[in-house]
Design a protein around this motif. Structure first.
Motif, PDB file in Angstrom:
ATOM      1  N   SER A 109      -8.637   0.032   8.190  1.00  0.00           N
ATOM      2  CA  SER A 109      -8.018   0.974   7.261  1.00  0.00           C
ATOM      3  C   SER A 109      -6.657   1.417   7.658  1.00  0.00           C
ATOM      4  N   ILE A 130       0.729  -1.148  -0.090  1.00  0.00           N
ATOM      5  CA  ILE A 130      -0.106   0.037   0.052  1.00  0.00           C
ATOM      6  C   ILE A 130       0.972   1.190  -0.017  1.00  0.00           C
ATOM      7  N   VAL A 175      -6.834   4.700   3.579  1.00  0.00           N
ATOM      8  CA  VAL A 175      -6.650   3.404   2.648  1.00  0.00           C
ATOM      9  C   VAL A 175      -7.540   2.251   3.236  1.00  0.00           C
ATOM     10  N   ASP A 176      -8.354   1.774   2.390  1.00  0.00           N
ATOM     11  CA  ASP A 176      -9.004   0.451   2.841  1.00  0.00           C
ATOM     12  C   ASP A 176      -7.762  -0.739   2.908  1.00  0.00           C
ATOM     13  N   GLN A 214       2.254   1.572  -3.516  1.00  0.00           N
ATOM     14  CA  GLN A 214       1.231   2.141  -4.237  1.00  0.00           C
ATOM     15  C   GLN A 214       0.980   3.753  -4.189  1.00  0.00           C
ATOM     16  N   TRP A 215       1.024   4.211  -2.980  1.00  0.00           N
ATOM     17  CA  TRP A 215       0.833   5.557  -2.824  1.00  0.00           C
ATOM     18  C   TRP A 215       1.835   6.392  -2.930  1.00  0.00           C
ATOM     19  N   ARG A 257       1.622   8.560  -5.865  1.00  0.00           N
ATOM     20  CA  ARG A 257       0.243   9.257  -6.137  1.00  0.00           C
ATOM     21  C   ARG A 257       0.333  10.589  -5.207  1.00  0.00           C
ATOM     22  N   THR A 313      -8.303  -3.442   0.443  1.00  0.00           N
ATOM     23  CA  THR A 313      -8.365  -3.548  -1.025  1.00  0.00           C
ATOM     24  C   THR A 313      -7.162  -2.541  -1.482  1.00  0.00           C
ATOM     25  N   GLY A 314      -6.577  -1.598  -0.675  1.00  0.00           N
ATOM     26  CA  GLY A 314      -5.770  -0.518  -0.957  1.00  0.00           C
ATOM     27  C   GLY A 314      -6.315   0.441  -1.655  1.00  0.00           C
ATOM     28  N   ARG A 315      -7.722   0.539  -1.558  1.00  0.00           N
ATOM     29  CA  ARG A 315      -8.204   1.744  -2.322  1.00  0.00           C
ATOM     30  C   ARG A 315      -8.346   2.854  -1.457  1.00  0.00           C
ATOM     31  N   GLU A 316      -8.511   4.202  -2.004  1.00  0.00           N
ATOM     32  CA  GLU A 316      -8.727   5.432  -1.156  1.00  0.00           C
ATOM     33  C   GLU A 316      -9.959   5.248  -0.543  1.00  0.00           C
ATOM     34  N   VAL A 317     -10.127   5.789   0.659  1.00  0.00           N
ATOM     35  CA  VAL A 317     -11.257   5.710   1.500  1.00  0.00           C
ATOM     36  C   VAL A 317     -11.621   7.302   1.653  1.00  0.00           C
TER      37      VAL A 317
END
Length: 97
Positions: free
Chosen positions: A68, A44, A84-85, A47-48, A51, A88-92
């Motif tokens: 998270s 994670i 981040v969740d 990944q970020w 970004r 899943t690694g997705r932004e919350v």
């Protein structure tokens, strides 16, 4: 009478120790989530990293209730964070930039 006082003091000591007993650590809970199939924190973070150009990574916290991570960044003396969740690694949620 002495025995009663001794018993009461022992009960008080045991309850104090039980209250101070450490709960599951954030690290332990994050490890358990990883076993359940979520991405590890280092993935994670990687990944970020791309970004958040121009930001310095400060670290992260884990919220076991939400499952998270809160990734903390700094730029120009201002701290920003991204939630981040952990599964899943997705932004919350993201703080304003």
């Amino acid at each position: 009478m002495k025995r009663v006082l001794l018993c009461l003091s022992m009960i008080a000591a045991v309850s104090t120790v039980a209250d101070a007993w450490p709960r599951r650590s954030d690290q332990y809970q994050a490890r358990e989530m990883r076993r359940e199939g979520g991405p590890p924190l280092r993935d994670i973070q990687r990944q970020w990293r791309g970004r958040m150009p121009g930001y310095d990574y400060l670290g992260s916290d884990y919220d076991p209730d939400q499952g998270s991570y809160r990734l903390k960044y700094m730029r120009d003396g201002s701290v920003s964070w991204v939630d981040v969740d952990g599964r899943t690694g997705r932004e919350v949620r993201r703080s304003p930039r």
